[in-house]
Design an enzyme around this catalytic site. Structure first.
Site, PDB file in Angstrom:
ATOM      1  N   ARG A 159       0.836  -1.199  -0.015  1.00 46.48           N
ATOM      2  CA  ARG A 159       0.064   0.071   0.002  1.00 46.48           C
ATOM      3  C   ARG A 159       0.978   1.357   0.195  1.00 46.48           C
ATOM      4  O   ARG A 159       0.431   2.313  -0.571  1.00 46.48           O
ATOM      5  CB  ARG A 159      -0.938   0.122   1.365  1.00 46.48           C
ATOM      6  CG  ARG A 159      -2.062  -0.921   1.467  1.00 46.48           C
ATOM      7  CD  ARG A 159      -2.275  -1.195   3.012  1.00 46.48           C
ATOM      8  NE  ARG A 159      -2.950  -0.110   3.520  1.00 46.48           N
ATOM      9  CZ  ARG A 159      -4.183   0.325   3.410  1.00 46.48           C
ATOM     10  NH1 ARG A 159      -5.033  -0.841   2.792  1.00 46.48           N
ATOM     11  NH2 ARG A 159      -4.807   1.068   3.885  1.00 46.48           N
ATOM     12  N   ARG A 206       8.775   6.985  -3.536  1.00 46.26           N
ATOM     13  CA  ARG A 206       8.884   8.007  -4.547  1.00 46.26           C
ATOM     14  C   ARG A 206      10.416   8.831  -4.592  1.00 46.26           C
ATOM     15  O   ARG A 206      10.847   8.779  -3.599  1.00 46.26           O
ATOM     16  CB  ARG A 206       7.892   9.250  -4.276  1.00 46.26           C
ATOM     17  CG  ARG A 206       6.560   8.698  -4.424  1.00 46.26           C
ATOM     18  CD  ARG A 206       5.721   9.966  -4.405  1.00 46.26           C
ATOM     19  NE  ARG A 206       4.391   9.537  -4.360  1.00 46.26           N
ATOM     20  CZ  ARG A 206       3.704  10.133  -3.269  1.00 46.26           C
ATOM     21  NH1 ARG A 206       4.284  10.666  -2.170  1.00 46.26           N
ATOM     22  NH2 ARG A 206       2.421   9.411  -2.886  1.00 46.26           N
ATOM     23  N   ARG A 265      -7.641  -7.552  14.329  1.00 45.61           N
ATOM     24  CA  ARG A 265      -6.786  -6.697  15.181  1.00 45.61           C
ATOM     25  C   ARG A 265      -7.780  -5.783  15.860  1.00 45.61           C
ATOM     26  O   ARG A 265      -8.614  -5.302  14.817  1.00 45.61           O
ATOM     27  CB  ARG A 265      -5.611  -5.917  14.492  1.00 45.61           C
ATOM     28  CG  ARG A 265      -4.553  -7.088  14.130  1.00 45.61           C
ATOM     29  CD  ARG A 265      -3.763  -7.545  15.431  1.00 45.61           C
ATOM     30  NE  ARG A 265      -2.926  -6.592  15.804  1.00 45.61           N
ATOM     31  CZ  ARG A 265      -2.349  -6.716  16.975  1.00 45.61           C
ATOM     32  NH1 ARG A 265      -2.325  -7.789  17.899  1.00 45.61           N
ATOM     33  NH2 ARG A 265      -1.439  -5.766  17.701  1.00 45.61           N
ATOM     34  N   ARG A 294       0.323   5.714  16.818  1.00 42.37           N
ATOM     35  CA  ARG A 294       0.277   7.064  16.281  1.00 42.37           C
ATOM     36  C   ARG A 294      -0.285   7.898  17.263  1.00 42.37           C
ATOM     37  O   ARG A 294      -0.851   7.422  17.905  1.00 42.37           O
ATOM     38  CB  ARG A 294      -0.230   7.038  14.754  1.00 42.37           C
ATOM     39  CG  ARG A 294      -1.348   6.186  14.539  1.00 42.37           C
ATOM     40  CD  ARG A 294      -1.527   6.271  13.041  1.00 42.37           C
ATOM     41  NE  ARG A 294      -2.769   4.921  12.783  1.00 42.37           N
ATOM     42  CZ  ARG A 294      -2.897   4.617  11.689  1.00 42.37           C
ATOM     43  NH1 ARG A 294      -2.549   4.945  10.586  1.00 42.37           N
ATOM     44  NH2 ARG A 294      -3.926   3.440  11.543  1.00 42.37           N
ATOM     45  N   GLU A 311      -2.970   6.049  19.505  1.00 39.95           N
ATOM     46  CA  GLU A 311      -3.592   4.808  19.106  1.00 39.95           C
ATOM     47  C   GLU A 311      -2.943   3.563  19.448  1.00 39.95           C
ATOM     48  O   GLU A 311      -1.664   3.563  19.141  1.00 39.95           O
ATOM     49  CB  GLU A 311      -3.730   4.787  17.406  1.00 39.95           C
ATOM     50  CG  GLU A 311      -4.721   3.992  16.980  1.00 39.95           C
ATOM     51  CD  GLU A 311      -4.386   4.039  15.342  1.00 39.95           C
ATOM     52  OE1 GLU A 311      -4.703   5.360  14.931  1.00 39.95           O
ATOM     53  OE2 GLU A 311      -4.473   3.190  14.567  1.00 39.95           O
ATOM     54  N   TYR A 361      -8.867  -5.869   3.961  1.00 44.84           N
ATOM     55  CA  TYR A 361      -8.360  -4.703   4.230  1.00 44.84           C
ATOM     56  C   TYR A 361      -8.836  -3.741   3.226  1.00 44.84           C
ATOM     57  O   TYR A 361      -7.949  -2.956   2.408  1.00 44.84           O
ATOM     58  CB  TYR A 361      -6.978  -5.074   4.373  1.00 44.84           C
ATOM     59  CG  TYR A 361      -6.022  -3.716   4.817  1.00 44.84           C
ATOM     60  CD1 TYR A 361      -6.637  -2.687   5.660  1.00 44.84           C
ATOM     61  CD2 TYR A 361      -4.685  -3.907   4.995  1.00 44.84           C
ATOM     62  CE1 TYR A 361      -5.784  -1.759   5.996  1.00 44.84           C
ATOM     63  CE2 TYR A 361      -3.926  -3.118   5.536  1.00 44.84           C
ATOM     64  CZ  TYR A 361      -4.579  -1.926   6.335  1.00 44.84           C
ATOM     65  OH  TYR A 361      -3.801  -0.856   6.812  1.00 44.84           O
ATOM     66  N   ASP A 380     -10.085   0.175   1.813  1.00 45.16           N
ATOM     67  CA  ASP A 380     -10.217   1.408   2.053  1.00 45.16           C
ATOM     68  C   ASP A 380     -11.511   1.800   1.844  1.00 45.16           C
ATOM     69  O   ASP A 380     -12.262   1.060   1.398  1.00 45.16           O
ATOM     70  CB  ASP A 380      -9.149   2.204   1.218  1.00 45.16           C
ATOM     71  CG  ASP A 380      -7.692   2.135   1.647  1.00 45.16           C
ATOM     72  OD1 ASP A 380      -7.553   2.001   2.714  1.00 45.16           O
ATOM     73  OD2 ASP A 380      -6.768   2.250   0.748  1.00 45.16           O
TER      74      ASP A 380
HETATM   75  N1  UDP Z   1       3.837   1.222   7.766  1.00 41.84           N
HETATM   76  C1  UDP Z   1       5.099   1.062   8.321  1.00 41.84           C
HETATM   77  N2  UDP Z   1       5.502   2.293   8.749  1.00 41.84           N
HETATM   78  C2  UDP Z   1       4.583   3.347   8.969  1.00 41.84           C
HETATM   79  C3  UDP Z   1       3.385   3.246   8.193  1.00 41.84           C
HETATM   80  C4  UDP Z   1       2.871   2.378   7.758  1.00 41.84           C
HETATM   81  O1  UDP Z   1       5.793   0.126   8.220  1.00 41.84           O
HETATM   82  O2  UDP Z   1       5.109   4.522   9.280  1.00 41.84           O
HETATM   83  C5  UDP Z   1       3.406  -0.201   7.228  1.00 41.84           C
HETATM   84  C6  UDP Z   1       2.551  -1.007   8.209  1.00 41.84           C
HETATM   85  O3  UDP Z   1       2.899  -2.468   7.963  1.00 41.84           O
HETATM   86  C7  UDP Z   1       1.117  -0.749   8.135  1.00 41.84           C
HETATM   87  C8  UDP Z   1       1.163  -0.763   6.572  1.00 41.84           C
HETATM   88  O4  UDP Z   1       2.364   0.004   6.140  1.00 41.84           O
HETATM   89  O5  UDP Z   1       0.375  -1.837   8.406  1.00 41.84           O
HETATM   90  C9  UDP Z   1       0.109  -0.123   5.899  1.00 41.84           C
HETATM   91  O6  UDP Z   1      -0.109   1.474   6.613  1.00 41.84           O
HETATM   92  P1  UDP Z   1      -1.424   2.358   6.531  1.00 41.84           P
HETATM   93  O7  UDP Z   1      -0.912   3.574   6.794  1.00 41.84           O
HETATM   94  O8  UDP Z   1      -1.873   2.121   4.994  1.00 41.84           O
HETATM   95  O9  UDP Z   1      -2.381   1.562   7.497  1.00 41.84           O
HETATM   96  P2  UDP Z   1      -3.603   2.020   7.898  1.00 41.84           P
HETATM   97  O10 UDP Z   1      -3.648   3.678   8.074  1.00 41.84           O
HETATM   98  O11 UDP Z   1      -4.685   1.337   7.205  1.00 41.84           O
HETATM   99  O12 UDP Z   1      -3.694   1.403   9.406  1.00 41.84           O
END
Ligand code: UDP
Length: 373
Positions: free
Chosen positions: A175, A179, A252, A283, A307, A355, A357
């Site tokens: 996901r 870049r 989860r 976060r 969180e 999963y 969006d």
């Molecule tokens: N991820 C990571 N570091 C970060 C953000 C995301 O390793 O700082 C990885 C982590 O495995 C996570 C996945 O990328 O489960 C998807 O992140 P996303 O932000 O898309 O998750 P969501 O917002 O759906 O919880």
């Protein structure tokens, strides 16, 4: 022949799938009842106002899509602001830009050009020796190398998913964009924003003139609920629907510690990820930054949510399916049963065990309802 039952559709769950389904059914002249076990509708999109700020009560929801049909659909109900998600990662006190881009590479290695950054990443990719990644760890190492994996991915992912990265499926981090431009926009999508007035407005508009009963759990009286309509749209846990006969699926859950602070700007950004095990939370969200156009933005109060991620148990809300090999195999058995149902439709993250969006969910309902009506 006109049905003798009171409703054409009973929709179990008022999350995004349920609400959009209800709207489309109503539009087609169907008689619809939506029930939800929570005291409010909207599922995990629901926002609560605290200090005049929309609090994303079930975690940050940032709408993004490249699907014009989905974007046009939601814009029928709400307008979107120009919020662009540019999260930061905090690791041992140092901040890095996400997603992985030229700003991140500069902070990590001092590289100033795409060629310099690519050279570092290529070297680290080669050092990993991985050709065909079989799990999340190998996927990360072969995509961005050891430094980024160790500083920005490994511990965060293990906190979020509760499993070592070498036991998790690779797709989870596919996901995330990588870049070679100085672009901190987390999403690659064409359209992005937060509904002006909040997500509750979108939900309320979708459910306008539709009968909704909250605090109403389908499983408390399943026999009764199965007699009120011709068809059921089920958006809860598919394993629960089938009495967990093939075993329980893993999910989860996420919990939040929300605080009101007497300052106008706590962290300068909506989302900061904590990518080390030093902090137990994944976060911190500072909700006001999602809506900088709000007349209350500058006030001397802000609300933050820490969180925490953990394994789902019966008394919590399931948030994320754990799509590893074992769970997917169990899900496929339930799906097989679901495929043979004539009067029950399934949709959403929990019933499809995916999963998704928000835009994926809407796209799916629009396609499903197109076929059904
Ligand atoms: N991820 C990571 N570091 C970060 C953000 C995301 O390793 O700082 C990885 C982590 O495995 C996570 C996945 O990328 O489960 C998807 O992140 P996303 O932000 O898309 O998750 P969501 O917002 O759906 O919880």
């Amino acid at each position: 022949m006109e049905s003798v039952l009171k409703y054409d559709f009973l929709i179990v769950g008022s999350g995004l799938y349920g609400c959009v389904f209800a709207y489309k059914a109503k539009q087609s002249g169907k008689r619809v009842l939506v029930i939800d076990k929570r005291p409010h509708n909207g599922g995990n999109l629901f926002c609560e106002k605290i200090e005049n700020i929309n609090i994303h009560k079930y975690g940050a929801h940032i709408f993004h899509t490249s699907n014009k049909m989905v974007w046009d659909f939601v814009n029928n109900f709400v307008s979107f602001n120009r919020y662009t998600n540019c999260p930061l990662a905090s690791y041992h006190g140092k901040l890095f830009n996400l997603p992985f881009n030229m700003n991140t590479f500069y902070s990590l290695w001092g590289t100033r050009t795409p060629d310099e950054a690519m050279a570092v990443i290529d070297r680290q990719r080669k050092d990993s020796g991985i050709i065909e990644p079989l799990n999340l760890e190998e996927q990360a190492l072969s995509l961005v190398g050891k430094d980024i994996y160790e500083i920005l991915i490994k511990e965060y992912t293990e906190k979020q998913w509760g499993h070592p990265c070498n036991e998790l499926p690779a797709f989870i981090i596919k996901r995330l964009p990588v870049r070679f431009t100085f672009d901190n926009n987390y999403f690659n999508d064409t359209y992005q924003g937060i509904p002006i007035g909040g997500y509750n407005k979108l939900i309320d508009d979708l459910l306008k003139d539709i009968e909704v009963r909250t605090n109403t759990d389908f499983f408390n009286d399943r026999d009764y609920w199965s007699t009120v309509s011709d068809k059921i749209v089920f958006t809860g846990r598919i394993d629960e629907f089938y009495n967990c006969q093939f075993g329980k699926l893993e999910y989860r859950t996420v919990s939040f510690e929300t605080e009101i602070l007497n300052c106008s700007n706590y962290q300068g950004n909506a989302v900061i990820n904590y990518t080390s095990m030093n902090e137990p939370y994944t976060r911190i969200i500072e909700h006001k930054h999602f809506e900088p156009e709000s007349p209350f933005f500058a006030q001397n109060k802000t609300v933050i949510s820490k969180e925490y991620s953990s394994d789902w148990t019966e008394n919590a809300d399931p948030f994320y399916p754990v799509n590893d090999y074992t769970n997917n195999a169990i899900y496929n058995k339930y799906k097989e049963l679901a495929c043979h149902e004539k009067d029950v439709f399934f949709g959403g993250r929990l019933a499809d065990y995916k999963y998704y969006d928000m835009d994926d969910v809407i796209e799916k309902v629009l396609n499903d309802t197109e076929k059904i009506f």
